[in-house]
Design a protein around this motif. Structure first.
Motif, PDB file in Angstrom:
ATOM      1  N   GLY A   9      -0.179   6.844  -6.606  1.00  0.00           N
ATOM      2  CA  GLY A   9      -1.599   6.610  -6.864  1.00  0.00           C
ATOM      3  C   GLY A   9      -1.841   5.246  -7.495  1.00  0.00           C
ATOM      4  O   GLY A   9      -2.785   4.537  -7.128  1.00  0.00           O
ATOM      5  N   ASP A  10      -0.972   4.879  -8.443  1.00  0.00           N
ATOM      6  CA  ASP A  10      -1.105   3.580  -9.092  1.00  0.00           C
ATOM      7  C   ASP A  10      -0.870   2.445  -8.101  1.00  0.00           C
ATOM      8  O   ASP A  10      -1.586   1.441  -8.118  1.00  0.00           O
ATOM      9  CB  ASP A  10      -0.120   3.453 -10.254  1.00  0.00           C
ATOM     10  CG  ASP A  10      -0.455   4.395 -11.393  1.00  0.00           C
ATOM     11  OD1 ASP A  10      -1.636   4.488 -11.763  1.00  0.00           O
ATOM     12  OD2 ASP A  10       0.468   5.035 -11.918  1.00  0.00           O
ATOM     13  N   ALA A  11       0.124   2.596  -7.250  1.00  0.00           N
ATOM     14  CA  ALA A  11       0.417   1.554  -6.264  1.00  0.00           C
ATOM     15  C   ALA A  11      -0.759   1.379  -5.314  1.00  0.00           C
ATOM     16  O   ALA A  11      -1.139   0.248  -4.993  1.00  0.00           O
ATOM     17  CB  ALA A  11       1.686   1.895  -5.488  1.00  0.00           C
ATOM     18  N   MET A  12      -1.366   2.481  -4.910  1.00  0.00           N
ATOM     19  CA  MET A  12      -2.510   2.388  -4.006  1.00  0.00           C
ATOM     20  C   MET A  12      -3.718   1.803  -4.728  1.00  0.00           C
ATOM     21  O   MET A  12      -4.442   0.990  -4.169  1.00  0.00           O
ATOM     22  CB  MET A  12      -2.842   3.763  -3.424  1.00  0.00           C
ATOM     23  CG  MET A  12      -1.771   4.301  -2.503  1.00  0.00           C
ATOM     24  SD  MET A  12      -1.302   3.154  -1.186  1.00  0.00           S
ATOM     25  CE  MET A  12      -2.863   2.922  -0.374  1.00  0.00           C
ATOM     26  N   ARG A  13      -3.928   2.181  -5.960  1.00  0.00           N
ATOM     27  CA  ARG A  13      -5.082   1.712  -6.727  1.00  0.00           C
ATOM     28  C   ARG A  13      -4.963   0.232  -7.080  1.00  0.00           C
ATOM     29  O   ARG A  13      -5.922  -0.528  -6.966  1.00  0.00           O
ATOM     30  CB  ARG A  13      -5.212   2.545  -8.004  1.00  0.00           C
ATOM     31  CG  ARG A  13      -6.344   2.143  -8.922  1.00  0.00           C
ATOM     32  CD  ARG A  13      -6.486   3.118 -10.089  1.00  0.00           C
ATOM     33  NE  ARG A  13      -5.260   3.334 -10.820  1.00  0.00           N
ATOM     34  CZ  ARG A  13      -4.855   2.587 -11.858  1.00  0.00           C
ATOM     35  NH1 ARG A  13      -5.597   1.568 -12.250  1.00  0.00           N
ATOM     36  NH2 ARG A  13      -3.733   2.860 -12.480  1.00  0.00           N
ATOM     37  N   LEU A  14      -3.778  -0.176  -7.510  1.00  0.00           N
ATOM     38  CA  LEU A  14      -3.601  -1.532  -8.023  1.00  0.00           C
ATOM     39  C   LEU A  14      -3.122  -2.536  -6.978  1.00  0.00           C
ATOM     40  O   LEU A  14      -3.387  -3.730  -7.110  1.00  0.00           O
ATOM     41  CB  LEU A  14      -2.597  -1.521  -9.182  1.00  0.00           C
ATOM     42  CG  LEU A  14      -3.014  -0.702 -10.402  1.00  0.00           C
ATOM     43  CD1 LEU A  14      -1.834  -0.526 -11.346  1.00  0.00           C
ATOM     44  CD2 LEU A  14      -4.188  -1.358 -11.103  1.00  0.00           C
ATOM     45  N   CYS A  15      -2.387  -2.063  -5.972  1.00  0.00           N
ATOM     46  CA  CYS A  15      -1.688  -2.998  -5.083  1.00  0.00           C
ATOM     47  C   CYS A  15      -1.933  -2.746  -3.601  1.00  0.00           C
ATOM     48  O   CYS A  15      -1.174  -3.235  -2.762  1.00  0.00           O
ATOM     49  CB  CYS A  15      -0.186  -2.931  -5.375  1.00  0.00           C
ATOM     50  SG  CYS A  15       0.220  -3.213  -7.104  1.00  0.00           S
ATOM     51  N   SER A  16      -2.974  -2.018  -3.258  1.00  0.00           N
ATOM     52  CA  SER A  16      -3.197  -1.695  -1.844  1.00  0.00           C
ATOM     53  C   SER A  16      -3.400  -2.940  -0.992  1.00  0.00           C
ATOM     54  O   SER A  16      -3.059  -2.949   0.189  1.00  0.00           O
ATOM     55  CB  SER A  16      -4.378  -0.741  -1.685  1.00  0.00           C
ATOM     56  OG  SER A  16      -5.564  -1.352  -2.157  1.00  0.00           O
ATOM     57  N   SER A  17      -3.908  -4.005  -1.586  1.00  0.00           N
ATOM     58  CA  SER A  17      -4.125  -5.234  -0.806  1.00  0.00           C
ATOM     59  C   SER A  17      -2.816  -5.921  -0.441  1.00  0.00           C
ATOM     60  O   SER A  17      -2.802  -6.799   0.416  1.00  0.00           O
ATOM     61  CB  SER A  17      -5.000  -6.210  -1.606  1.00  0.00           C
ATOM     62  OG  SER A  17      -4.348  -6.602  -2.791  1.00  0.00           O
TER      63      SER A  17
END
Length: 88
Positions: free
Chosen positions: A38-46
């Motif tokens: 969830g954190d990876a998607m929230r913070l680093c999805s770009s």
């Protein structure tokens, strides 16, 4: 859940799992995948799908990740450092 949402969710999970498993500095376990997806998607999805950019983004944003993810990242980073020290 719509078909589109299901596909996006599966893609996001698979991408994050691959990234976290193949990152040499952050070779995360399945626990880390659960805690940090969830954190990876929230913070680093770009940054997806660039593995090195996602890894750098997670490290750069470590202060913003959830407490569970941060704890797992810290624990697994310490274990990786011990393995490296033992190999030398």
């Amino acid at each position: 859940m719509t078909r589109y949402t299901t596909i996006v969710s599966l893609f996001a999970f698979a991408t994050t799992a691959i990234v976290l498993q193949t990152s040499p500095g952050l070779a995360f376990s399945s626990e880390a995948q659960q805690m940090c997806t969830g954190d990876a998607m929230r913070l680093c999805s770009s940054e997806i799908p660039d593995i090195s950019r996602i890894r750098a983004c997670m490290v750069r944003n470590k202060a913003q990740v959830s407490p569970g993810c941060r704890a797992v990242m810290h624990r697994e980073h310490a274990a990786a450092r011990k393995r490296e020290a033992a190999a030398q």
